[in-house]
Design an enzyme around this catalytic site. Structure first.
Site: not given
Ligand code: AMP
Length: 591
Positions: A7, A69, A151, A173
């Site tokens: 992850d 990211k 994800e 999330d």
């Protein structure tokens, strides 16, 4: 050979493996399962990854980078230096490669064997370029990237929801800086992302800022003056706010204590206040309401009503806030499933998928869908004439991958010599309103009347979410291939890859060996490199501080000098105080 699941998160990353059919997250040497997604160089040129890098973020923001990211798939450059002469620009995938390389090392240390294969997760909304950048980062880190998976799909896999019936799962999330909601459908061994929505600028950091303002207003009420507006004090307040927020996830009230936050004449003022969870909830409710709207949009996209959702899964550290769970429950009429730590479940799911791909006895197979429609800009015939710039979809969104589709286009003009193929992804009917992925030309067409030359455009979207476009001129077999190149990220040639890997390896190997002259302010040989770095940083910072804080810092530096001279046991404590002070002093340089 075993394969790991990774992850690669905005704030934190994890690496996991399947053993005896069970996935587990692998700890670092410090026992920590989470590796902060932070990279830097120490003052002595040592590469720092994870918590160590995060710690020095305070002392040396110019040598440290977080949240890379957000930039994946762009050519945003970060300048990082191992020392004045060693400063170099890094692209986002190169920084990510360093994080992945550290995770690889973590896995190898934990398992006692070499690890070369990995499955890496990305958000469901990641574009082609962002996926490609992630894959390239993995390759530079020395992995064979078996698959890039979404994800939410990984999170659903971690909950092992496979049954013979179709289950529809809503994955919510909420992390530090990003929010996503996805609707995933699982039938037997097949998992599909039906729809996904989100906001990549919404998360726990926003809650911290709201609480910071609240604390400032409490201070004003109590003392009749404002908290000083300087960056250092505000950063201290922000840090206190985050700690308070976490405390309130498990307590209905929490107390904040910050000494010397301001002054009135010659009197120093402190903040000491109790905050009720209910007040914090009032502050964040409007932001959480936005996440509920995103849930509704995702459900509408998936053509589902709330009562058709079989299960809700919570992912991300901010879902530990009780109000998040309550609001979702009220909104959807269903209690979210728990059982797996929200920050680990994506890595665990990725490990399960990696296990499947290398033939471990884990029987789940993934089928993902493409998150955005893919197509090209084309002219269309309308009643008012030919209109250029329309978005002609070749692969519609939510198609199951891998998928290949072709469409044929004709020339628009007599004797047209070339056709420009401009590739976009998105849902807008106007091509320019979508995300451009790249363009190329089919040239040297024979002189012929309009419409009589046909070009077939073929889109190939593979399991890792990477698009290859080829064109063929009908009847002639002339081929063109698109390098998806709206960014600087492309597949590297084997030579380039080898070189990038070698550079990265050199960085890791040089950890212990390179000692670039540091700007240490003392010549005491016993001083640790960390303290030396902090002292050097303090000398820079002190110049820019307001008088009162500069005095405070000088005081601390004097105490440290003293402690060093006496070789006192107080030194570690003082070093920590300095680290904290500098943290507050520099968090404003973060963004
Ligand atoms: P992630 O990106 O999933 O690692 O989540 C990081 C975010 O979760 C940060 O904003 C943290 O402040 C937040 N967070 C972590 N633990 C808690 C907690 N116990 N209560 C509230 N927020 C938390």
């Amino acid at each position: 050979m075993r394969a790991v699941g990774i992850d690669l998160g905005t704030t934190n990353s994890e690496v996991a493996i399947v053993e005896n059919g069970q996935a587990r997250v692998l700890p670092g040497e410090d026992g920590d399962l989470i590796l902060p997604s932070c990279v830097g160089f120490s003052d002595t040129g040592k590469l720092l990854v994870g918590r160590e890098a995060l710690r020095q973020y305070a002392a040396a923001p110019e040598r440290t980078v977080k949240s890379i990211k957000r930039w994946m798939g762009t050519d945003h450059k970060t300048t990082l230096g191992a020392g004045v002469e060693e400063t170099r620009e890094y692209l986002p995938h190169e920084i990510s490669a360093i994080i992945l390389r550290a995770l690889k090392q973590r896995a190898e240390n934990a398992l006692g064997e070499t690890v070369t294969q990995a499955v890496i997760t990305v958000p469901a909304y990641f574009t082609d370029a962002q996926r490609q950048a992630t894959k390239t980062a993995g390759e530079i880190a020395g992995f064979e990237v078996l698959q890039i998976i979404n994800e939410p799909t990984a999170a659903a896999l971690a909950y092992d929801l496979r049954s013979d019936d179709t289950e529809r799962v809503l994955v919510y999330d909420l992390g530090g800086g990003t929010f996503d909601v996805s609707v995933v459908e699982i039938t037997g061994e097949v998992t599909e992302v039906l729809a996904s929505h989100g906001n990549n600028r919404l998360g726990g950091d926003d809650f911290d800022r709201l609480l910071q303002l609240h604390l400032a207003s409490m201070f004003r009420k109590e003392h009749g003056v404002d908290v000083p507006d300087d960056a250092v004090t505000q950063a201290r307040l922000l840090r206190a706010a985050e700690e308070l927020k976490m405390e309130m996830s498990t307590h209905a009230f929490a107390t904040v204590r910050e000494a010397f936050l301001g002054s009135k004449g010659k009197t120093a003022l402190h903040l000491e206040a109790e905050v009720a969870r209910a007040d914090f909830e009032q502050l964040i409710r409007p932001l959480l309401a936005q996440t509920l709207e995103a849930i509704d949009r995702a459900l509408a996209d998936a053509n589902l009503k709330p009562d058709q959702i079989d299960r809700i899964i919570l992912v991300g550290g901010s879902t530990r806030i009780p109000l998040v769970q309550q609001m979702i429950e009220q909104h959807l009429g269903q209690v979210p499933t728990d059982g797996i730590q929200p920050d680990l479940c994506v890595a665990l799911g990725a490990a399960l998928q990696a296990g499947v791909l290398v033939g471990e006895s884990v029987d789940a197979i993934l089928v993902d869908v493409i998150p955005h429609s893919l197509g090209i800009a084309a002219a269309v015939n309308t009643p008012v004439g030919i209109m250029p710039g329309y978005f002609s979809v070749i692969i519609p969104r939510n198609s199951v991958v891998p998928v290949s589709r072709s469409q044929v286009y004709s020339t628009l003009l007599d004797n047209q010599e070339a056709v420009e193929i401009e590739v976009f992804q998105g849902e807008n009917a106007i091509a320019e309103e979508n995300v451009p992925l790249g363009s190329f030309k089919v040239e040297n067409l024979p002189p012929k009347p309009a419409g009589s030359i046909q070009v077939e455009v073929h889109f190939d979207f593979d399991l890792s979410g990477i698009l290859t476009v080829t064109t063929t001129e009908k009847g002639k077999g002339q081929q063109g291939t698109l390098v998806v190149s709206n960014t600087s990220i492309q597949r590297l040639s084997s030579h380039e890859l080898k070189q990038a890997r070698a550079e990265l390896e050199a960085l890791f190997e040089s950890d212990e060996t390179i000692e670039i002259s540091s700007q240490v302010v003392t010549d005491d040989a016993k001083i640790s490199p960390d303290l030396a770095a902090l002292l050097a940083r303090a000398q820079q910072v002190i110049e820019s501080l307001e008088e009162e804080q500069a005095e405070e810092l000088q005081n601390l530096l004097d105490q440290i000098d003293n402690a060093m001279a006496r070789d006192s046991a107080e030194l570690p404590q003082l070093q920590e105080e300095l680290d904290d002070f500098l943290y507050y002093a520099s968090t404003d340089e973060e963004e």
